[in-house]
Design a protein around this motif. Structure first.
Motif, PDB file in Angstrom:
ATOM      1  N   SER A 157      12.196  -6.117   1.171  1.00  0.00           N
ATOM      2  CA  SER A 157      12.581  -4.868   0.518  1.00  0.00           C
ATOM      3  C   SER A 157      12.126  -3.638   1.290  1.00  0.00           C
ATOM      4  O   SER A 157      10.960  -3.535   1.673  1.00  0.00           O
ATOM      5  N   ALA A 167       3.573  -1.019  -1.648  1.00  0.00           N
ATOM      6  CA  ALA A 167       3.781   0.330  -2.190  1.00  0.00           C
ATOM      7  C   ALA A 167       2.716   1.256  -1.613  1.00  0.00           C
ATOM      8  O   ALA A 167       1.552   0.862  -1.451  1.00  0.00           O
ATOM      9  N   ASP A 224       0.197  -7.591  -2.432  1.00  0.00           N
ATOM     10  CA  ASP A 224       0.222  -7.842  -3.888  1.00  0.00           C
ATOM     11  C   ASP A 224       0.956  -6.737  -4.629  1.00  0.00           C
ATOM     12  O   ASP A 224       1.384  -6.933  -5.766  1.00  0.00           O
ATOM     13  N   PHE A 263      16.139   7.125  -5.931  1.00  0.00           N
ATOM     14  CA  PHE A 263      15.492   8.367  -6.385  1.00  0.00           C
ATOM     15  C   PHE A 263      16.076   8.873  -7.701  1.00  0.00           C
ATOM     16  O   PHE A 263      15.345   9.154  -8.643  1.00  0.00           O
TER      17      PHE A 263
HETATM   18  N1  COA Z   1       4.744   1.305  -7.108  1.00  0.00           N
HETATM   19  C1  COA Z   1       3.737   0.669  -7.725  1.00  0.00           C
HETATM   20  N2  COA Z   1       3.699  -0.670  -7.881  1.00  0.00           N
HETATM   21  C2  COA Z   1       4.718  -1.382  -7.381  1.00  0.00           C
HETATM   22  C3  COA Z   1       5.811  -0.779  -6.720  1.00  0.00           C
HETATM   23  C4  COA Z   1       5.790   0.629  -6.596  1.00  0.00           C
HETATM   24  N3  COA Z   1       6.751   1.289  -5.953  1.00  0.00           N
HETATM   25  N4  COA Z   1       6.670  -1.741  -6.338  1.00  0.00           N
HETATM   26  C5  COA Z   1       6.145  -2.908  -6.729  1.00  0.00           C
HETATM   27  N5  COA Z   1       4.966  -2.692  -7.368  1.00  0.00           N
HETATM   28  C6  COA Z   1       4.059  -3.691  -7.953  1.00  0.00           C
HETATM   29  C7  COA Z   1       4.585  -4.243  -9.249  1.00  0.00           C
HETATM   30  O1  COA Z   1       4.239  -3.393 -10.314  1.00  0.00           O
HETATM   31  C8  COA Z   1       3.885  -5.567  -9.313  1.00  0.00           C
HETATM   32  O2  COA Z   1       2.543  -5.340  -9.699  1.00  0.00           O
HETATM   33  P1  COA Z   1       1.771  -6.368 -10.695  1.00  0.00           P
HETATM   34  O3  COA Z   1       1.743  -7.658  -9.955  1.00  0.00           O
HETATM   35  O4  COA Z   1       0.449  -5.733 -10.865  1.00  0.00           O
HETATM   36  O5  COA Z   1       2.613  -6.423 -11.943  1.00  0.00           O
HETATM   37  C9  COA Z   1       3.845  -6.010  -7.859  1.00  0.00           C
HETATM   38  O6  COA Z   1       4.002  -4.823  -7.087  1.00  0.00           O
HETATM   39  C10 COA Z   1       4.968  -6.957  -7.489  1.00  0.00           C
HETATM   40  O7  COA Z   1       6.212  -6.333  -7.803  1.00  0.00           O
HETATM   41  P2  COA Z   1       7.425  -7.104  -8.520  1.00  0.00           P
HETATM   42  O8  COA Z   1       8.392  -6.080  -8.995  1.00  0.00           O
HETATM   43  O9  COA Z   1       6.875  -8.065  -9.521  1.00  0.00           O
HETATM   44  O10 COA Z   1       8.020  -7.928  -7.287  1.00  0.00           O
HETATM   45  P3  COA Z   1       9.541  -8.390  -7.067  1.00  0.00           P
HETATM   46  O11 COA Z   1       9.498  -9.286  -5.906  1.00  0.00           O
HETATM   47  O12 COA Z   1      10.123  -8.875  -8.363  1.00  0.00           O
HETATM   48  O13 COA Z   1      10.340  -7.042  -6.689  1.00  0.00           O
HETATM   49  C11 COA Z   1      10.701  -4.953  -5.551  1.00  0.00           C
HETATM   50  C12 COA Z   1      10.012  -6.327  -5.521  1.00  0.00           C
HETATM   51  C13 COA Z   1      10.170  -4.152  -4.368  1.00  0.00           C
HETATM   52  C14 COA Z   1      12.209  -5.130  -5.444  1.00  0.00           C
HETATM   53  C15 COA Z   1      10.375  -4.244  -6.871  1.00  0.00           C
HETATM   54  O14 COA Z   1       8.968  -4.286  -7.062  1.00  0.00           O
HETATM   55  C16 COA Z   1      10.772  -2.798  -6.962  1.00  0.00           C
HETATM   56  O15 COA Z   1      11.931  -2.480  -7.141  1.00  0.00           O
HETATM   57  N6  COA Z   1       9.780  -1.874  -6.881  1.00  0.00           N
HETATM   58  C17 COA Z   1       9.918  -0.484  -7.180  1.00  0.00           C
HETATM   59  C18 COA Z   1      10.584   0.224  -6.040  1.00  0.00           C
HETATM   60  C19 COA Z   1      10.709   1.683  -6.339  1.00  0.00           C
HETATM   61  O16 COA Z   1      11.306   2.120  -7.280  1.00  0.00           O
HETATM   62  N7  COA Z   1      10.060   2.446  -5.458  1.00  0.00           N
HETATM   63  C20 COA Z   1       9.943   3.858  -5.568  1.00  0.00           C
HETATM   64  C21 COA Z   1      10.928   4.560  -4.689  1.00  0.00           C
HETATM   65  S1  COA Z   1      10.703   6.291  -4.761  1.00  0.00           S
END
Ligand code: COA
Length: 248
Positions: A103, A27, A23, A130
């Motif tokens: 991802s 992460a 969900d 980053f």
């Molecule tokens: N930290 C915390 N929560 C995260 C997360 C992260 N790195 N990545 C995803 N989530 C959470 C979202 O907030 C969302 O939570 P919610 O349902 O409570 O709103 C849930 O996971 C689903 O993510 P969502 O972005 O809606 O899914 P998506 O399929 O549209 O996209 C990703 C998936 C992975 C591409 C996108 O979530 C993303 O880019 N995440 C951040 C990645 C990032 O910057 N990581 C840190 C690297 S240092």
């Protein structure tokens, strides 16, 4: 957070470590870093375990560090759970394989630099955002990525921080193989099992010869990056980027 956010199982001499927080796109939280490190420590001492396989689910390997967790508990010192995990994984003596679907963001990509064999599904997406987040590269990626794929590609991936495909990762030499998404886990599993069947002393000696001299350098890089990373976690740039991520 539940105990099942990281699942481990033993599969014919292979410890399978699975990110299992679907969900939140798998992460990784502080508690999960502790579980990951403890699993590796167990895999290192247990002679029955000959190899490790990292995987996620069909939709996602891992979205990287949990950004909320990072805001709430920015790492304080070298004993932060994330840093303890990074150091343990970076010098892990037995072979490590990754099977990547969906991802692989942040540490989801940088972990691959420490794996010995990596297979990805054709729809896998990689990203090291980053700088976009106001942070800096971690897990010795600032050292290992330019070395592995050349400065040109590393600069594109670390400084622009855009997403890239499994084919691009393969072409640059970041991963070993691309398969149909439905075959990824089985391909990773079969490689890990094969590694586990080789003579384990020779296997570990070979890995040590390939990487051992570099370990000190890698650990030094992890520390140097972490020093700046910790400051960046307290920066306005990071706070702004995280707020904008959660406000979408
Ligand atoms: N930290 C915390 N929560 C995260 C997360 C992260 N790195 N990545 C995803 N989530 C959470 C979202 O907030 C969302 O939570 P919610 O349902 O409570 O709103 C849930 O996971 C689903 O993510 P969502 O972005 O809606 O899914 P998506 O399929 O549209 O996209 C990703 C998936 C992975 C591409 C996108 O979530 C993303 O880019 N995440 C951040 C990645 C990032 O910057 N990581 C840190 C690297 S240092």
């Amino acid at each position: 957070m539940s105990m099942s956010d990281v699942l481990t199982l033993l599969d014919n001499g292979v410890m399978v470590i699975r990110f299992n927080r679907p969900d939140k796109k798998n992460a990784i939280t502080e508690a999960m870093y502790d579980m990951l490190r403890e699993s590796l420590e167990q895999a290192e001492t247990d002679a029955e375990i000959k190899a490790v396989l990292f995987t996620g689910d069909a939709a996602c390997f891992t979205a990287g560090n949990d950004l909320r967790d990072f805001m709430a508990h920015p790492m304080k010192d070298r004993n932060a759970p994330v840093l303890r995990f990074l150091r343990t994984a970076a010098v892990f003596p037995k072979p490590m394989v990754a099977a990547v679907n969906g991802s692989a963001i942040g540490i989801g990509t940088t972990l691959l630099l420490h794996c010995d064999l990596v297979v990805a599904g054709e729809q896998a997406v990689f990203q090291m955002p980053f700088v976009n987040l106001g942070l800096v590269p971690e897990f010795a990626s600032s050292l290992l990525l330019p070395r592995q794929v050349g400065h040109v590609k590393a600069a594109e991936w670390l400084l622009l921080g855009n997403r890239f495909s499994a084919q691009e990762a393969l072409a640059a030499g970041l991963i070993n193989k691309v398969v149909a998404d439905t075959d990824t886990l089985e391909a990773g599993r079969s490689w890990a099992q094969e590694l586990a069947k080789r003579p384990p002393e020779a296997m570990q000696a070979a890995k040590r010869l390939m990487k051992g001299e570099g370990y000190a350098e890698v650990l030094k890089s992890i520390d140097a990056e972490a020093e700046i990373f910790q400051e960046r976690l307290r920066s306005k740039e990071f706070a702004t980027a995280v707020a904008s991520f959660f406000q979408r």
